[in-house]
Design an enzyme around this catalytic site. Sequence first.
Site, short mmCIF file in Angstrom:
data_model
loop_
_atom_site.label_atom_id
_atom_site.label_comp_id
_atom_site.label_asym_id
_atom_site.label_seq_id
_atom_site.Cartn_x
_atom_site.Cartn_y
_atom_site.Cartn_z
N GLY A 186 38.46 -93.98 1.98
CA GLY A 186 37.80 -93.01 1.09
C GLY A 186 37.87 -91.61 1.66
N ASN A 245 37.66 -97.24 -4.92
CA ASN A 245 37.71 -95.79 -5.22
C ASN A 245 38.66 -95.06 -4.28
OD1 ASN A 245 36.88 -93.61 -6.87
ND2 ASN A 245 35.55 -92.85 -5.25
N PHE A 273 30.59 -96.16 5.40
CA PHE A 273 30.77 -95.21 4.29
C PHE A 273 30.78 -95.92 2.94
CE2 PHE A 273 31.67 -91.46 6.67
CZ PHE A 273 32.44 -91.80 7.77
N SER A 278 22.35 -88.88 2.68
CA SER A 278 22.63 -87.69 1.87
C SER A 278 21.39 -86.80 1.78
CB SER A 278 23.03 -88.15 0.45
OG SER A 278 23.04 -87.05 -0.45
N TYR A 300 21.50 -93.64 -7.71
CA TYR A 300 22.33 -93.43 -6.51
C TYR A 300 21.48 -92.86 -5.38
CZ TYR A 300 25.15 -91.06 -3.12
OH TYR A 300 25.65 -90.63 -1.92
N LYS A 353 20.23 -94.45 -1.44
CA LYS A 353 20.29 -93.84 -0.10
C LYS A 353 18.93 -93.91 0.58
CE LYS A 353 24.59 -92.96 0.04
NZ LYS A 353 25.43 -93.75 0.94
N PHE A 360 27.36 -74.40 -14.21
CA PHE A 360 26.17 -74.97 -14.84
C PHE A 360 24.92 -74.12 -14.58
CE2 PHE A 360 28.70 -78.21 -16.28
CZ PHE A 360 29.12 -79.14 -15.36
N ARG A 406 24.03 -74.40 -2.50
CA ARG A 406 24.23 -75.63 -1.75
C ARG A 406 24.74 -75.29 -0.36
NH1 ARG A 406 21.95 -76.98 -5.61
NH2 ARG A 406 22.28 -78.76 -7.05
N GLY A 429 19.39 -82.77 -13.89
CA GLY A 429 19.31 -83.42 -12.58
C GLY A 429 19.65 -82.50 -11.41
P1 NAD Z 1 34.61 -92.35 -1.53
O1 NAD Z 1 34.35 -93.03 -2.82
O2 NAD Z 1 35.79 -91.48 -1.36
O3 NAD Z 1 34.68 -93.43 -0.36
C1 NAD Z 1 33.93 -94.63 -0.43
C2 NAD Z 1 34.89 -95.76 -0.09
O4 NAD Z 1 34.19 -96.97 -0.09
C3 NAD Z 1 36.03 -95.90 -1.12
O5 NAD Z 1 37.26 -95.97 -0.44
C4 NAD Z 1 35.73 -97.23 -1.84
O6 NAD Z 1 36.91 -97.90 -2.20
C5 NAD Z 1 34.95 -97.97 -0.77
N1 NAD Z 1 33.99 -98.97 -1.25
C6 NAD Z 1 33.03 -98.81 -2.19
N2 NAD Z 1 32.33 -99.96 -2.32
C7 NAD Z 1 32.86 -100.85 -1.42
C8 NAD Z 1 32.58 -102.20 -1.08
N3 NAD Z 1 31.61 -102.90 -1.71
N4 NAD Z 1 33.32 -102.79 -0.13
C9 NAD Z 1 34.31 -102.11 0.50
N5 NAD Z 1 34.65 -100.83 0.22
C10 NAD Z 1 33.90 -100.22 -0.73
O7 NAD Z 1 33.27 -91.54 -1.16
P2 NAD Z 1 33.00 -90.47 -0.01
O8 NAD Z 1 32.81 -89.15 -0.67
O9 NAD Z 1 33.98 -90.62 1.09
O10 NAD Z 1 31.55 -90.94 0.50
C11 NAD Z 1 31.46 -91.82 1.60
C12 NAD Z 1 29.99 -92.09 1.83
O11 NAD Z 1 29.30 -90.85 2.03
C13 NAD Z 1 29.29 -92.77 0.66
O12 NAD Z 1 28.34 -93.69 1.18
C14 NAD Z 1 28.56 -91.64 -0.04
O13 NAD Z 1 27.41 -92.09 -0.71
C15 NAD Z 1 28.20 -90.77 1.13
N6 NAD Z 1 28.00 -89.36 0.78
C16 NAD Z 1 29.00 -88.69 0.14
C17 NAD Z 1 28.79 -87.33 -0.21
C18 NAD Z 1 29.85 -86.55 -0.94
O14 NAD Z 1 29.53 -85.50 -1.50
N7 NAD Z 1 31.09 -87.01 -0.95
C19 NAD Z 1 27.59 -86.69 0.12
C20 NAD Z 1 26.61 -87.44 0.79
C21 NAD Z 1 26.83 -88.78 1.12
C1 WQD Z 2 27.41 -78.49 -6.68
C2 WQD Z 2 26.97 -77.32 -7.52
C3 WQD Z 2 26.42 -77.86 -9.80
C4 WQD Z 2 30.45 -78.96 -11.04
C5 WQD Z 2 26.38 -84.21 -5.48
C6 WQD Z 2 25.47 -85.39 -5.41
C7 WQD Z 2 25.05 -85.63 -3.98
C8 WQD Z 2 26.28 -85.71 -3.09
C9 WQD Z 2 27.14 -84.49 -3.23
C10 WQD Z 2 26.75 -88.04 -2.81
C11 WQD Z 2 25.80 -77.66 -8.43
C12 WQD Z 2 27.63 -76.93 -9.73
C13 WQD Z 2 29.36 -78.56 -10.29
C14 WQD Z 2 30.93 -78.14 -12.08
C15 WQD Z 2 29.21 -76.56 -11.57
N1 WQD Z 2 27.04 -86.87 -3.39
N2 WQD Z 2 28.77 -77.38 -10.54
N3 WQD Z 2 30.29 -76.95 -12.30
O1 WQD Z 2 25.30 -81.97 -7.29
O2 WQD Z 2 25.07 -80.68 -5.10
O3 WQD Z 2 25.65 -83.09 -5.05
O4 WQD Z 2 27.49 -84.38 -4.63
O5 WQD Z 2 25.96 -88.27 -1.97
O6 WQD Z 2 24.32 -86.82 -3.92
O7 WQD Z 2 24.30 -85.11 -6.15
O8 WQD Z 2 27.32 -81.44 -5.85
O9 WQD Z 2 29.58 -80.63 -6.39
O10 WQD Z 2 28.29 -81.91 -8.19
O11 WQD Z 2 27.59 -79.59 -7.58
O12 WQD Z 2 28.63 -75.47 -11.79
O13 WQD Z 2 31.90 -78.45 -12.81
O14 WQD Z 2 28.04 -76.94 -8.38
O15 WQD Z 2 25.56 -77.46 -10.85
O16 WQD Z 2 24.95 -76.55 -8.49
P1 WQD Z 2 25.75 -81.73 -5.90
P2 WQD Z 2 28.27 -80.95 -7.03
#
Ligand code: NAD
Ligand code: WQD
Length: 334
Positions: free
Chosen positions: A7, A32, A78, A122, A147, A151, A216, A229, A295
């Site tokens: 991922g 994913n 992850f 997160s 979601y 967490k 937004f 952010r 949200g």
């Molecule tokens: P991502 O979707 O790119 O990576 C997640 C990976 O996990 C994917 O490769 C998917 O195939 C795999 N996966 C999902 N469910 C699985 C399962 N049951 N078994 C095995 N593999 C599985 O997401 P990411 O952005 O790399 O996020 C990684 C972690 O970080 C997640 O836990 C996410 O909640 C957390 N996180 C992400 C963000 C963000 O903005 N990207 C922010 C905060 C926290």
């Molecule tokens: C960032 C800012 C939007 C898209 C999310 C999840 C959080 C984490 C990170 C998993 C916001 C604005 C966005 C667009 C916009 N994921 N925006 N136009 O919402 O801070 O966090 O991703 O853990 O849990 O909630 O990130 O990138 O969606 O938005 O104006 O087309 O950009 O309103 O202010 P967010 P985001």
Amino acid sequence: MVTGGTGYIGSHTVVELQQSGYEVVIVDNLSNSRADVVDHIEQITGIRPAFEKVDCLDSEGLDAVFRKYPNVKGVIHFAASKAVGESVQKPLMYYRNNLGSLINLLELMPKHGVEGIIFSSSCTVYGQPDVLPVTEAAPIKKAESPYGNTKQVNEEIIQDFVASGAPINAILLRYFNPIGAHPTALIGELPNGVPQNLVPYVTQTAAGIRQQLSVFGNDYDTPDGSCIRDYIYVVDLAKAHVIAMERIFQHKQEKQVEVFNVGTGHGVSVLELVNAFERATGVKLNYRIVGRRAGDIEKIWANPERANKVLGWHADTPLEDILASAWKWQCTLS
Ligand code: NAD
Ligand code: WQD
């Protein structure tokens, strides 16, 4: 073991782990991500990580991986479903996947002598903080989505399991907003379908894949009215995981479960990010202001002092460099 290692954040972390001398086995069900990420990791580091296509919900399959790799010392977890909007539509899938995967891992770790786990949490657990910048001591607020609730519950599951006497250590990393791609542009964010997150939508708009970026809302209580952010470079975030894993292996923890905010400490608004993207790439972005997204919280950025002082880690990549890496990655995709 890196679950979710093909991922977005996982793949960047595997690269940093390998470049720090660690042997890695990736466990991912490719729900994913794509298997060719393993090839791209090898292209970057010259070392092909072991890869097991296993669903973390499959306890027997996961047990077999631990038996196949008996030297696994730590887990970076992850693997999860992470789309906030989707979680509102499919809460049971999110609770099953995100809670079930962690529970399976925690059950298997002591059996296989695994010392510790780094968990992907997160900043979403804070909701809209009352005080900014937000510290790890800030109150956890009721999640805005299933979601976000997964967490929060996952953090509690780990705390309760350790409190029950489990022979494992844990570090919970609360990520803010990870963005950008590896400097080689061989790995990066691969959003499925229409991107929900800001930066992939920006780069796809700049590439002409999307017609126009919708901002937004510009009526928030912020200097330019758009949301703020804490955007952190995914490579800086990946490095934090290596340091955290080493902290567990070297038994440096002050408590069996430690929590760290992983952010830059700087708040950036949507419009500031758009302007930084245009400066970094020279590409004019087509955008318009629309209504608020349900949200969304108004503003959040980290107080990263604990991670800075205790982990000796800093996120210091300039925003324009991060956005240039996102654009370079997008250009390889188009
Ligand atoms: P991502 O979707 O790119 O990576 C997640 C990976 O996990 C994917 O490769 C998917 O195939 C795999 N996966 C999902 N469910 C699985 C399962 N049951 N078994 C095995 N593999 C599985 O997401 P990411 O952005 O790399 O996020 C990684 C972690 O970080 C997640 O836990 C996410 O909640 C957390 N996180 C992400 C963000 C963000 O903005 N990207 C922010 C905060 C926290
Ligand atoms: C960032 C800012 C939007 C898209 C999310 C999840 C959080 C984490 C990170 C998993 C916001 C604005 C966005 C667009 C916009 N994921 N925006 N136009 O919402 O801070 O966090 O991703 O853990 O849990 O909630 O990130 O990138 O969606 O938005 O104006 O087309 O950009 O309103 O202010 P967010 P985001």
